[in-house]
Design an enzyme around this catalytic site. Sequence first.
Site, PDB file in Angstrom:
ATOM      1  N   ASP A  28      -9.969   4.283 -24.741  1.00  0.00           N
ATOM      2  CA  ASP A  28      -9.745   3.535 -23.501  1.00  0.00           C
ATOM      3  C   ASP A  28      -8.280   3.151 -23.293  1.00  0.00           C
ATOM      4  OD1 ASP A  28      -9.982   1.822 -25.704  1.00  0.00           O
ATOM      5  OD2 ASP A  28     -10.537   0.121 -24.447  1.00  0.00           O
TER       6      ASP A  28
ATOM      7  N   ASP B 228      -6.052   1.381 -25.039  1.00  0.00           N
ATOM      8  CA  ASP B 228      -5.408   0.114 -25.410  1.00  0.00           C
ATOM      9  C   ASP B 228      -4.785   0.150 -26.807  1.00  0.00           C
ATOM     10  OD1 ASP B 228      -7.806   0.044 -26.749  1.00  0.00           O
ATOM     11  OD2 ASP B 228      -8.463  -1.902 -25.947  1.00  0.00           O
ATOM     12  N   ARG B 229      -5.204   1.133 -27.622  1.00  0.00           N
ATOM     13  CA  ARG B 229      -4.608   1.224 -28.963  1.00  0.00           C
ATOM     14  C   ARG B 229      -3.489   2.259 -28.975  1.00  0.00           C
ATOM     15  NH1 ARG B 229      -9.044   0.754 -33.689  1.00  0.00           N
ATOM     16  NH2 ARG B 229     -10.216  -0.991 -32.813  1.00  0.00           N
TER      17      ARG B 229
ATOM     18  N   SER C  88     -14.202   1.931 -26.834  1.00  0.00           N
ATOM     19  CA  SER C  88     -12.869   2.035 -27.411  1.00  0.00           C
ATOM     20  C   SER C  88     -12.634   3.329 -28.177  1.00  0.00           C
ATOM     21  CB  SER C  88     -12.623   0.819 -28.294  1.00  0.00           C
ATOM     22  OG  SER C  88     -11.318   0.841 -28.775  1.00  0.00           O
ATOM     23  N   HIS C  89     -12.363   3.214 -29.466  1.00  0.00           N
ATOM     24  CA  HIS C  89     -12.019   4.353 -30.309  1.00  0.00           C
ATOM     25  C   HIS C  89     -13.257   5.014 -30.914  1.00  0.00           C
ATOM     26  CE1 HIS C  89     -12.566   0.667 -32.356  1.00  0.00           C
ATOM     27  NE2 HIS C  89     -12.854   1.329 -33.464  1.00  0.00           N
TER      28      HIS C  89
ATOM     29  N   LYS D 297      -4.490  -5.348 -24.963  1.00  0.00           N
ATOM     30  CA  LYS D 297      -3.478  -4.571 -25.643  1.00  0.00           C
ATOM     31  C   LYS D 297      -3.257  -3.293 -24.838  1.00  0.00           C
ATOM     32  CE  LYS D 297      -6.828  -2.946 -29.056  1.00  0.00           C
ATOM     33  NZ  LYS D 297      -8.034  -3.742 -29.133  1.00  0.00           N
TER      34      LYS D 297
ATOM     35  N   ASP E 262      -6.017   5.688 -27.867  1.00  0.00           N
ATOM     36  CA  ASP E 262      -7.443   5.810 -28.169  1.00  0.00           C
ATOM     37  C   ASP E 262      -8.287   6.065 -26.929  1.00  0.00           C
ATOM     38  OD1 ASP E 262      -7.176   3.326 -27.004  1.00  0.00           O
ATOM     39  OD2 ASP E 262      -8.791   2.447 -28.183  1.00  0.00           O
TER      40      ASP E 262
END
Length: 543
Positions: A279, A281-282, A113-114, A376, A277
């Site tokens: 990937d 999703d954010r 992720s982030h 998300k 981010d």
Amino acid sequence: MDIITVDTAPIAGQKPGTSGLRKKTRTFMEPHFLENFVQAIWQGIGGVQGKTLVLGGDGRYFSDRAAQVILRMAAASGASRMIVGQNALLSTPAASHLIRSRGTDGGIILSASHNPGGPDGDFGVKFNTANGGPAPESVTSKIFEATKSLTQYRIMETQDVDLSALGTTSLGRMEIEVVDPVADYAELMAQIFDFDKLRALFAGGFRMRFDAMHAVTGPYAKAILEDTLGAAPGTVVNGTPSPDFGEGHPDPNPIWAKDLMDAMHSADGPDFGAASDGDGDRNMIVGRNCYVTPSDSVAVLAANATLVPGYADGLAGVARSMPTSRALDRVAEKLDIDCYETPTGWKFFGNLLDAGRATLCGEESAGTGSDHVREKDGLWAVLFWLNILAERKIPVAELMADHWKTYGRNYYSRHDYEAVDTDVANALMDDLRARLADLPGQEVAGQTVETADEFAYDDPVDGSRAEAQGLRVTTREGGRIVFRLSGTGTEGATIRVYLERVETDPTAVDDDPQEALAPVIRAADALTGLAERTGRSRPDVIT
Ligand code: G16
């Protein structure tokens, strides 16, 4: 192309956290670490014989190697087809969409992720089920159990598969279809949003800056915002994914997306700014001189949802994670729809979305999404905002002011204390937990405790129960403090302190959040001795 069986032994610490298994990249690169976990996934989901899975990720360091290993292990265990994003790239929401639209049995997403990438950064592997969403705890616990008793894994010995060329190849009897990572997702966005209105918005001179943070969303944002909707060339910055995210920290918040914040607060700043981010999703939303907290963002989307074609018929219900501010609850109340409160972790929204109880979900951790996928979705949130701005034709700051006047303002901030000694963090939580029952009625730094408990969630769809999901304290003065330990960190413990204060006086909704929250912040410290116990005078991250 021989299938070989490799002897191995269980490796400790392979318990999936809030979102799959996240570890230091070097840990994932240790002998058998990745292979053990992948074999455990196969066991946890009842094998992959005859199944079709999606595979992709955010392109971080080691993804290319991991993708080849996973393909060879899938082929060795009898999978019939793997649908892979070109160069193993797929944003998390695009992977979720592919899993659903192609009717597959699930997918594997390679991302942390982030979190930063690179040999000294982080790596992660997450399994998503056939609904496109992160595996629920019933599945992740089976995977974890399997990691504890593994003695062997199966893998095919062969050359690397060329994942740069679109089209179908095979590995033994398994077909591998390499797909354009962007196309299907872009088509889905065109179905949900009014692309003609967005084209007209940009044609009218609307200026935007989208910071892809050298991560996976770059190609998606460029294709949709610049190539399809006509945003000016250069709207997307840092748009080429790199394995270490340009040596950056691809976390879309005011700290790590400081360049964007500076641009949006400059004299000639664009009308609208956004970031995504690692990937994809954010998301972070920022207007000119106006940062929008994720908790407010989901409330604004809910309040304005019927302006967007995909939600023109209204929302069935909404959901937020428990630590997310209750701004969304206020909108739901006005709309007369249910607002569900779930534990942190997108996986907890899955059942509500599948059952049609919630249409829109959001989290304080910069995640917003809807029933269009089961993750998300950063770029979706950005397009949602653009669609609202195209309809309402007012700047972001004005829209926020109007929202707070209508619904009141939930001043909100999260303070993170990172890489805290695990024993110190656990002791802090244990001590507070032990005192919860005695707290109501007590005065803490000038605030009077109203309620104090530990959050547990009973899923209204399948009846499953998740316990120990955060300690929460509310005050008579309208404050709320939540304490949780992060489930996504890879170093020591991260203590998250979520701070909120409700203000319903329409003349008092324009204050600086940290100032408005000062009494709540003092109470949080007094409740736990946070500063003293961690030896930190200030949080590492404030969102
Ligand atoms: C994941 C989860 C989110 C969660 C976030 C932070 O997001 O999907 O639901 O809010 O982690 O979790 P924690 O507070 O436990 O660190 P992502 O974007 O990291 O996949």
